[in-house]
Motif scaffolding. Structure first.
Motif, PDB file in Angstrom:
ATOM      1  N   GLN A   1      16.220  23.865 -78.550  1.00 37.29           N
ATOM      2  CA  GLN A   1      15.616  25.195 -78.462  1.00 37.29           C
ATOM      3  C   GLN A   1      16.320  25.958 -77.341  1.00 37.29           C
ATOM      4  OE1 GLN A   1      11.375  24.850 -78.013  1.00 37.29           O
ATOM      5  NE2 GLN A   1      11.064  24.226 -80.143  1.00 37.29           N
ATOM      6  N   CYS A   2      17.049  27.007 -77.734  1.00 37.43           N
ATOM      7  CA  CYS A   2      17.865  27.759 -76.792  1.00 37.43           C
ATOM      8  C   CYS A   2      17.390  29.213 -76.716  1.00 37.43           C
ATOM      9  CB  CYS A   2      19.341  27.723 -77.211  1.00 37.43           C
ATOM     10  SG  CYS A   2      20.000  26.062 -77.463  1.00 37.43           S
ATOM     11  N   VAL A   3      17.671  29.821 -75.588  1.00 39.71           N
ATOM     12  CA  VAL A   3      17.250  31.202 -75.368  1.00 39.71           C
ATOM     13  C   VAL A   3      18.151  32.177 -76.102  1.00 39.71           C
ATOM     14  CG1 VAL A   3      16.907  33.000 -73.627  1.00 39.71           C
ATOM     15  CG2 VAL A   3      16.218  30.643 -73.146  1.00 39.71           C
ATOM     16  N   ASP A   4      19.478  31.963 -76.002  1.00 43.98           N
ATOM     17  CA  ASP A   4      20.415  32.898 -76.605  1.00 43.98           C
ATOM     18  C   ASP A   4      21.612  32.152 -77.175  1.00 43.98           C
ATOM     19  OD1 ASP A   4      21.753  32.090 -74.326  1.00 43.98           O
ATOM     20  OD2 ASP A   4      21.369  33.955 -73.229  1.00 43.98           O
ATOM     21  N   HIS A   5      22.584  32.926 -77.644  1.00 46.52           N
ATOM     22  CA  HIS A   5      23.763  32.345 -78.288  1.00 46.52           C
ATOM     23  C   HIS A   5      24.641  31.586 -77.291  1.00 46.52           C
ATOM     24  CE1 HIS A   5      27.031  31.934 -81.161  1.00 46.52           C
ATOM     25  NE2 HIS A   5      27.866  32.467 -80.267  1.00 46.52           N
ATOM     26  N   ASN A   6      24.755  32.074 -76.077  1.00 49.67           N
ATOM     27  CA  ASN A   6      25.588  31.400 -75.072  1.00 49.67           C
ATOM     28  C   ASN A   6      25.057  30.007 -74.751  1.00 49.67           C
ATOM     29  OD1 ASN A   6      27.307  33.617 -74.849  1.00 49.67           O
ATOM     30  ND2 ASN A   6      26.039  34.598 -73.264  1.00 49.67           N
ATOM     31  N   ALA A   7      23.754  29.891 -74.561  1.00 49.54           N
ATOM     32  CA  ALA A   7      23.159  28.576 -74.295  1.00 49.54           C
ATOM     33  C   ALA A   7      23.341  27.655 -75.489  1.00 49.54           C
ATOM     34  CB  ALA A   7      21.677  28.749 -73.968  1.00 49.54           C
ATOM     35  N   GLU A   8      23.252  28.221 -76.671  1.00 51.95           N
ATOM     36  CA  GLU A   8      23.462  27.420 -77.884  1.00 51.95           C
ATOM     37  C   GLU A   8      24.874  26.873 -77.948  1.00 51.95           C
ATOM     38  OE1 GLU A   8      23.987  28.218 -82.675  1.00 51.95           O
ATOM     39  OE2 GLU A   8      22.985  29.710 -81.419  1.00 51.95           O
ATOM     40  N   GLN A   9      25.875  27.717 -77.665  1.00 44.66           N
ATOM     41  CA  GLN A   9      27.263  27.286 -77.715  1.00 44.66           C
ATOM     42  C   GLN A   9      27.551  26.200 -76.687  1.00 44.66           C
ATOM     43  OE1 GLN A   9      28.230  28.313 -80.678  1.00 44.66           O
ATOM     44  NE2 GLN A   9      30.165  29.207 -79.978  1.00 44.66           N
ATOM     45  N   GLN A  10      27.038  26.347 -75.483  1.00 45.86           N
ATOM     46  CA  GLN A  10      27.251  25.332 -74.446  1.00 45.86           C
ATOM     47  C   GLN A  10      26.617  23.998 -74.836  1.00 45.86           C
ATOM     48  OE1 GLN A  10      26.100  26.668 -70.533  1.00 45.86           O
ATOM     49  NE2 GLN A  10      27.016  28.701 -70.816  1.00 45.86           N
ATOM     50  N   ALA A  11      25.403  24.053 -75.380  1.00 47.67           N
ATOM     51  CA  ALA A  11      24.711  22.824 -75.760  1.00 47.67           C
ATOM     52  C   ALA A  11      25.423  22.119 -76.904  1.00 47.67           C
ATOM     53  CB  ALA A  11      23.268  23.156 -76.144  1.00 47.67           C
ATOM     54  N   VAL A  12      25.866  22.875 -77.891  1.00 52.76           N
ATOM     55  CA  VAL A  12      26.566  22.276 -79.037  1.00 52.76           C
ATOM     56  C   VAL A  12      27.901  21.679 -78.600  1.00 52.76           C
ATOM     57  CG1 VAL A  12      27.671  22.781 -81.247  1.00 52.76           C
ATOM     58  CG2 VAL A  12      25.429  23.756 -80.729  1.00 52.76           C
ATOM     59  N   GLN A  13      28.619  22.371 -77.743  1.00 50.39           N
ATOM     60  CA  GLN A  13      29.897  21.871 -77.260  1.00 50.39           C
ATOM     61  C   GLN A  13      29.736  20.564 -76.493  1.00 50.39           C
ATOM     62  OE1 GLN A  13      32.873  23.014 -77.994  1.00 50.39           O
ATOM     63  NE2 GLN A  13      33.894  21.439 -76.743  1.00 50.39           N
ATOM     64  N   GLN A  14      28.735  20.512 -75.628  1.00 51.59           N
ATOM     65  CA  GLN A  14      28.506  19.283 -74.863  1.00 51.59           C
ATOM     66  C   GLN A  14      28.025  18.158 -75.773  1.00 51.59           C
ATOM     67  OE1 GLN A  14      26.290  19.884 -71.313  1.00 51.59           O
ATOM     68  NE2 GLN A  14      26.052  17.720 -70.851  1.00 51.59           N
ATOM     69  N   LEU A  15      27.255  18.507 -76.781  1.00 55.78           N
ATOM     70  CA  LEU A  15      26.768  17.497 -77.718  1.00 55.78           C
ATOM     71  C   LEU A  15      27.917  16.895 -78.511  1.00 55.78           C
ATOM     72  CD1 LEU A  15      24.096  16.235 -78.636  1.00 55.78           C
ATOM     73  CD2 LEU A  15      23.964  17.978 -80.414  1.00 55.78           C
ATOM     74  N   LYS A  16      28.886  17.695 -78.900  1.00 53.70           N
ATOM     75  CA  LYS A  16      30.037  17.186 -79.642  1.00 53.70           C
ATOM     76  C   LYS A  16      30.904  16.275 -78.779  1.00 53.70           C
ATOM     77  CE  LYS A  16      30.420  20.978 -82.974  1.00 53.70           C
ATOM     78  NZ  LYS A  16      31.270  22.082 -83.512  1.00 53.70           N
ATOM     79  N   GLU A  17      30.969  16.569 -77.485  1.00 56.83           N
ATOM     80  CA  GLU A  17      31.768  15.738 -76.590  1.00 56.83           C
ATOM     81  C   GLU A  17      31.118  14.379 -76.323  1.00 56.83           C
ATOM     82  OE1 GLU A  17      32.229  18.039 -73.085  1.00 56.83           O
ATOM     83  OE2 GLU A  17      33.613  19.509 -73.990  1.00 56.83           O
ATOM     84  N   LYS A  18      29.786  14.336 -76.333  1.00 59.29           N
ATOM     85  CA  LYS A  18      29.078  13.114 -75.983  1.00 59.29           C
ATOM     86  C   LYS A  18      28.765  12.220 -77.189  1.00 59.29           C
ATOM     87  CE  LYS A  18      28.717  14.122 -71.598  1.00 59.29           C
ATOM     88  NZ  LYS A  18      29.393  13.313 -70.552  1.00 59.29           N
ATOM     89  N   THR A  19      28.953  12.720 -78.397  1.00 57.65           N
ATOM     90  CA  THR A  19      28.592  11.956 -79.588  1.00 57.65           C
ATOM     91  C   THR A  19      29.811  11.719 -80.470  1.00 57.65           C
ATOM     92  OG1 THR A  19      27.989  13.978 -80.792  1.00 57.65           O
ATOM     93  CG2 THR A  19      26.238  12.850 -79.597  1.00 57.65           C
TER      94      THR A  19
END
Length: 224
Positions: free
Chosen positions: A152-170
């Motif tokens: 659950q993200c506030v805006d598009h920027n937070a979404e992009q950061q979370a998805v990018q970090q998720l791809k790096e860790k998985t």
């Protein structure tokens, strides 16, 4: 006119000796033993959420009941026709939640039928082979278990950061659904972990603009 003696001379009493007590006892003991074996295999291979011991007892009872019914049918042709008509009106309304439970139900019924037919080696050897096969394949663990991450993200920027970090860790990351609202964005993503470490969820929740990050294990069947 039917007399009292005619009642005792009917075929009802003749059916008493149609099956010997030794055959009945042997069939029921074997049905109980194989039903108990099926119950133990079911208990070992169960991978659901809520284990039901009553279903395991049902497997044992079903083996014995099927054996009794089939022995009665094979001993009397007229009874077999009546039994077919009686069972044709029976309807079962209980929902089967796990697909594998259907296999155990048919296994119990099949054991009862084979035992009542006198094919004892087939029932015993077949049950052992089926049990070993289930233990090997059902308990085999996948190299990478699937998980669902709910962000659950506030805006598009937070979404992009979370998805990018998720791809790096998985190892693998796929978007399953995305909901955009006035107060933020919600993402449901299927992931495959590189190892058993789940600390990346803590890092995701610490990203500015991420309200929450939830990790959920599931069986790989997604309905959306």
């Amino acid at each position: 006119m039917t007399t009292f003696n005619d009642i005792f001379q009917s075929s009802f009493l003749e059916n008493v000796s149609a099956i010997s007590f030794l055959d009945m006892a042997l069939a029921l003991v074997l049905a109980f033993g194989l039903g108990l074996f099926i119950f133990l295999i079911y208990k070992k291979t169960y991978s659901g959420v809520m284990y039901s011991s009553s279903f395991g007892v049902t497997l044992v009872a079903l083996s014995m009941i099927t054996t009794v019914v089939i022995m009665a049918v094979t001993s009397n042709v007229v009874l077999s026709l009546g039994m077919v008509g009686a069972l044709s009106i029976v309807r079962f309304r209980t929902a089967i939640k796990e697909p594998l439970d259907i296999a155990f139900l048919f296994w119990s019924i099949g054991v009862g039928i084979v035992l009542a037919a006198g094919m004892i080696p087939l029932a015993m050897i077949g049950s052992v082979v089926i049990g070993v096969m289930l233990l090997v394949f059902v308990n085999r663990k996948s190299h990478s278990n699937p998980y669902i991450v709910v962000l659950q993200c506030v805006d598009h920027n937070a979404e992009q950061q979370a998805v990018q970090q998720l791809k790096e860790k998985t190892q693998r990351c796929i978007v399953k659904s995305k909901s955009a609202r006035a107060n933020g964005v919600e993402l449901n993503m299927e992931i495959r972990l590189k190892d058993e470490n789940t600390d990346f969820i803590n890092l995701l929740s610490a990203i500015p603009g991420v309200h929450s990050a939830v990790l959920v294990s599931y069986n790989g069947d997604y309905m959306g």
